[in-house]
Scaffold this motif. Structure first.
Motif, PDB file in Angstrom:
ATOM      1  N   GLY A   1      68.194 -18.813  11.613  1.00 55.57           N
ATOM      2  CA  GLY A   1      66.790 -18.977  11.949  1.00 55.57           C
ATOM      3  C   GLY A   1      65.884 -18.816  10.746  1.00 55.57           C
ATOM      4  O   GLY A   1      64.839 -19.479  10.643  1.00 55.57           O
ATOM      5  N   GLY A   2      66.274 -17.936   9.817  1.00 57.80           N
ATOM      6  CA  GLY A   2      65.497 -17.781   8.594  1.00 57.80           C
ATOM      7  C   GLY A   2      65.504 -19.046   7.764  1.00 57.80           C
ATOM      8  O   GLY A   2      64.464 -19.485   7.254  1.00 57.80           O
ATOM      9  N   ALA A   3      66.677 -19.662   7.623  1.00 59.34           N
ATOM     10  CA  ALA A   3      66.793 -20.905   6.859  1.00 59.34           C
ATOM     11  C   ALA A   3      66.016 -22.039   7.528  1.00 59.34           C
ATOM     12  O   ALA A   3      65.334 -22.829   6.860  1.00 59.34           O
ATOM     13  CB  ALA A   3      68.262 -21.286   6.710  1.00 59.34           C
ATOM     14  N   GLN A   4      66.099 -22.110   8.858  1.00 56.42           N
ATOM     15  CA  GLN A   4      65.380 -23.158   9.583  1.00 56.42           C
ATOM     16  C   GLN A   4      63.873 -22.981   9.463  1.00 56.42           C
ATOM     17  O   GLN A   4      63.122 -23.962   9.336  1.00 56.42           O
ATOM     18  CB  GLN A   4      65.809 -23.152  11.048  1.00 56.42           C
ATOM     19  N   ALA A   5      63.418 -21.730   9.486  1.00 53.37           N
ATOM     20  CA  ALA A   5      61.989 -21.472   9.342  1.00 53.37           C
ATOM     21  C   ALA A   5      61.498 -21.871   7.954  1.00 53.37           C
ATOM     22  O   ALA A   5      60.388 -22.407   7.803  1.00 53.37           O
ATOM     23  CB  ALA A   5      61.700 -19.999   9.596  1.00 53.37           C
ATOM     24  N   LEU A   6      62.319 -21.630   6.946  1.00 53.44           N
ATOM     25  CA  LEU A   6      61.941 -22.039   5.590  1.00 53.44           C
ATOM     26  C   LEU A   6      61.814 -23.556   5.507  1.00 53.44           C
ATOM     27  O   LEU A   6      60.898 -24.084   4.852  1.00 53.44           O
ATOM     28  CB  LEU A   6      62.974 -21.532   4.576  1.00 53.44           C
ATOM     29  N   ASP A   7      62.698 -24.254   6.191  1.00 54.57           N
ATOM     30  CA  ASP A   7      62.623 -25.718   6.208  1.00 54.57           C
ATOM     31  C   ASP A   7      61.325 -26.183   6.868  1.00 54.57           C
ATOM     32  O   ASP A   7      60.700 -27.154   6.414  1.00 54.57           O
ATOM     33  CB  ASP A   7      63.830 -26.281   6.944  1.00 54.57           C
ATOM     34  N   ARG A   8      60.895 -25.497   7.909  1.00 56.93           N
ATOM     35  CA  ARG A   8      59.640 -25.852   8.564  1.00 56.93           C
ATOM     36  C   ARG A   8      58.452 -25.616   7.635  1.00 56.93           C
ATOM     37  O   ARG A   8      57.505 -26.424   7.601  1.00 56.93           O
ATOM     38  CB  ARG A   8      59.466 -25.051   9.856  1.00 56.93           C
TER      39      ARG A   8
END
Length: 343
Positions: free
Chosen positions: A224-231
């Protein structure tokens, strides 16, 4: 296996006397009690625990509901609670709410049917009103962990998460960062909302405008941290620091930044939350806010045992967070001459 009748015959007493000894009835002489216990040991008699609980209204078990049986957060809490309860001669029964309202309700009902002497509950989704009603109707002591309900304050073991969110953000502000992203946990959880409130208060206190484009809701998982960074990248958000809603998401952010060629903390500072064991050994070692989850477990267990004995002089157990500074944060002025755009 020997029966209670065989024990009574061996000890030369009635079945009722054996039952009184098993149930701890004080109206048995010490000599008779010892004779019955010796017969039980010689014959290998094991009292039926369920029948004994019916007779004494005590099962010598404490029930516990947690959000998840895996991960680095709940493990230390369960371990310390179990240690305290075992030291008191009782056992801990643990089940999970699996982060759904129906599963939380089912877990609580399961433990109530097991005739536990007290319940320790970590509930994310059950509304305050429903928990208050449960506590009012239940004959058992109920202790809440990592949650504060004002009407039940003396039954809550909690952390000031708003102060924790403030500490994490204030640390980055003190290092000169003003473009600070925040990756929250699921906002249906009170701890995630409180940490976000602390983030906003720190910005307001420092005179830094709140920018909602820098805030992303996620799931408390590393992915989720990586996905949030992508957002954040897709928003073309500019920032020089990140506050993670927990350590797992912060670690996910650092790994994703590394894959993008961004150095931590030289180009972007990252703060976590929880201070799980791996945080100190991750590279770079993670600056984080310590949540004393092991103390949660121990103090909740002690409170449960105390209430089982009829104590009424309890007090609210409210922990204050502590910032643990390590190597994942650095003063902005020491690193770059101008703002970095992570896009």
């Amino acid at each position: 296996m020997a029966t209670i009748r065989e024990v009574s015959k061996h000890a030369g007493v009635s079945v009722a006397t054996v039952s009184r000894v098993v149930n701890g009835n004080k109206w048995v002489s010490e000599a008779t009690r010892l004779r019955v216990l010796e017969s039980m040991e010689e014959l290998g008699y094991e009292p039926n625990s369920f029948a004994r609980s019916l007779a004494t209204n005590r099962s010598n078990t404490i029930g516990m509901v947690v959000g998840d049986l895996s991960g680095p957060f709940f493990g230390p809490m369960m371990q310390r609670a179990e240690q305290v309860i075992r030291d008191a001669g009782k056992h801990l029964i643990i089940t999970s709410g699996h982060s759904t309202l129906e599963e939380e309700r089912d877990a609580v009902q399961f433990l109530l049917k097991r005739r536990c002497d007290a319940l320790i509950l970590h509930l994310d989704l059950m509304p305050d009103e429903e928990i208050i009603e449960l506590c009012d109707k239940s004959p058992l002591p109920i202790i809440l962990v990592n949650r504060l309900i004002p009407e039940l304050a003396d039954r809550c073991v909690s952390l000031d998460n708003e102060a924790g969110g403030y500490l994490a953000t204030r640390h980055l502000l003190d290092l000169g960062h003003t473009r600070i992203a925040h990756i929250t946990g699921p906002l249906y959880k009170s701890d995630a909302r409180d940490r976000l409130a602390g983030y906003r208060r720190a910005l307001e206190t420092a005179g830094v405008p709140y920018d909602e484009s820098l805030v992303v809701e996620s799931d408390y998982l590393e992915s989720g941290g990586a996905q949030a960074l992508d957002r954040l990248k897709r928003r073309e958000a500019e920032f020089t620091a990140v506050v993670g809603g927990n350590d797992l998401m912060a670690i996910g952010v650092i790994n994703a930044l590394r894959q993008q060629g961004v150095r931590v903390p030289e180009q972007c500072s990252v703060v976590g939350y929880d201070d799980v064991v791996m945080s100190a050994y991750f590279v770079p070692a993670l600056t984080t806010v310590r949540v004393p989850v092991d103390d949660f477990g121990a103090d909740a267990a002690r409170l449960a045992l105390k209430l089982c004995e009829g104590a009424s002089d309890t007090a609210q157990l409210r922990f204050q967070p502590e910032l643990v500074e390590r190597q994942s944060t650095l003063a902005k002025g020491e690193v770059m001459a101008e703002n970095l755009s992570l896009v």
